[in-house]
Design a protein around this motif. Structure first.
Motif, mmCIF file in Angstrom:
data_model
loop_
_atom_site.group_PDB
_atom_site.id
_atom_site.type_symbol
_atom_site.label_atom_id
_atom_site.label_comp_id
_atom_site.label_asym_id
_atom_site.label_seq_id
_atom_site.Cartn_x
_atom_site.Cartn_y
_atom_site.Cartn_z
ATOM 1 N N VAL A 1 0.933 -1.170 0.131
ATOM 2 C CA VAL A 1 -0.054 -0.034 -0.220
ATOM 3 C C VAL A 1 0.840 1.419 0.098
ATOM 4 O O VAL A 1 0.445 2.395 -0.517
ATOM 5 N N ARG A 2 2.121 1.070 0.402
ATOM 6 C CA ARG A 2 2.944 2.473 0.404
ATOM 7 C C ARG A 2 3.437 3.039 -0.764
ATOM 8 O O ARG A 2 3.875 3.881 -1.013
ATOM 9 N N ALA A 3 3.081 2.124 -1.825
ATOM 10 C CA ALA A 3 3.243 2.575 -3.099
ATOM 11 C C ALA A 3 2.651 3.788 -3.562
ATOM 12 O O ALA A 3 3.212 4.706 -4.449
ATOM 13 N N ASP A 4 1.451 3.927 -3.130
ATOM 14 C CA ASP A 4 0.602 5.176 -3.076
ATOM 15 C C ASP A 4 1.154 6.421 -2.732
ATOM 16 O O ASP A 4 1.107 7.662 -3.405
ATOM 17 N N ASN B 1 -3.433 -1.241 -6.499
ATOM 18 C CA ASN B 1 -4.417 -0.875 -7.585
ATOM 19 C C ASN B 1 -3.814 0.577 -8.113
ATOM 20 O O ASN B 1 -4.569 1.359 -8.325
ATOM 21 N N GLY B 2 -2.764 0.918 -7.634
ATOM 22 C CA GLY B 2 -2.213 2.372 -7.927
ATOM 23 C C GLY B 2 -2.182 2.656 -9.592
ATOM 24 O O GLY B 2 -2.288 1.612 -10.194
ATOM 25 N N ALA B 3 -1.675 3.827 -9.747
ATOM 26 C CA ALA B 3 -1.525 4.234 -11.182
ATOM 27 C C ALA B 3 -0.219 4.042 -11.960
ATOM 28 O O ALA B 3 -0.257 3.982 -12.918
ATOM 29 N N LEU B 4 0.880 3.791 -11.001
ATOM 30 C CA LEU B 4 2.161 3.745 -11.329
ATOM 31 C C LEU B 4 2.418 2.313 -12.084
ATOM 32 O O LEU B 4 1.800 1.427 -11.419
ATOM 33 N N PRO B 5 3.161 2.192 -13.204
ATOM 34 C CA PRO B 5 3.561 0.744 -13.696
ATOM 35 C C PRO B 5 4.420 0.124 -12.737
ATOM 36 O O PRO B 5 5.104 1.022 -11.730
ATOM 37 N N TRP B 6 4.475 -1.023 -12.664
ATOM 38 C CA TRP B 6 5.230 -1.750 -11.642
ATOM 39 C C TRP B 6 6.153 -2.983 -12.222
ATOM 40 O O TRP B 6 5.736 -3.687 -13.029
#
Length: 211
Positions: free
Chosen positions: A116-119, A156-161
């Motif tokens: 979740v920290r990715a956001d 479900n963030g916007a950034l590619p991963w």
């Protein structure tokens, strides 16, 4: 669409050539001095000449200062900056603005909270690389550790991963199938010893990732 492949921690012309021959899109040049995969600016420059435009180069850094980043970006002719330390979103945004290169932020994963920290980096990075969290006191990556891939369902963030952490020719196809990872990253998984890339393992990994 097939997942892209990154062979990280390359430190020899042979490893660069093997990655290109096997069809990898990215290689990683590690500028973290304690790592067995560390490359100096001089070595990075030689590797960049071997790579040419046949493969893109991401520079791997751990809590680096601007002086090191500046030297490495020029010497390695980097296409992206990968931050693998404790860099905050503010620091990531600062590096991204200063150097004008795509910014990859590595997040070490052990629990749902780590995913979740990715956001927090949505406005500071261009790409998120989920890697396994290593035990305290060990290297921040390249240790062959794997995390629970099911945790990635929470992202479900916007950034590619991309996915890293313990990937080998034996498990990369399953990793892609189970997670849908758009990019897979391996380092120790294609080595015969820490920091020593094995050209046959590179070939096998790339072949398996394309299955």
């Amino acid at each position: 669409m097939a997942a892209q492949i990154k062979i990280c921690g390359v430190s020899s012309p042979e490893a660069i050539r093997a990655s290109i021959t096997a069809g990898a899109e990215w290689c990683g040049l590690n500028f973290y001095r304690p790592s067995p995969r560390f490359v100096s600016s001089d070595i990075a420059a030689r590797l960049a000449d071997v790579a040419g435009t046949a493969i893109r180069k991401a520079g791997v850094f751990v809590d680096a200062d601007d002086e090191l980043l500046s030297l490495a970006v020029v010497a390695g002719k980097l296409d992206a900056i990968q931050l693998h330390g404790h860099e905050t979103p503010e620091r990531a945004a600062e590096v991204r603005a200063r150097f004008g290169l795509p910014l990859w932020k590595v997040l070490s994963v052990e629990s749902a909270e780590d995913v979740v920290r990715a956001d927090l980096y949505a406005q500071a990075a261009d790409f998120i690389l989920f890697d396994a969290k290593t035990p305290k006191g060990m290297m921040p990556g390249g240790m062959g550790h794997q995390f629970d891939w099911s945790l990635l369902r929470l992202y479900n963030g916007a950034l590619p991963w991309g996915l890293a952490g313990g990937l080998t020719a034996a498990n990369v196809a399953d990793a892609i199938r189970l997670t849908g990872a758009p990019l897979v990253d391996t380092s120790s998984g294609v080595e015969s010893a820490p920091g020593i890339k094995d050209v046959d393992k590179i070939a096998a990994f790339c072949k398996a990732a394309r299955l």
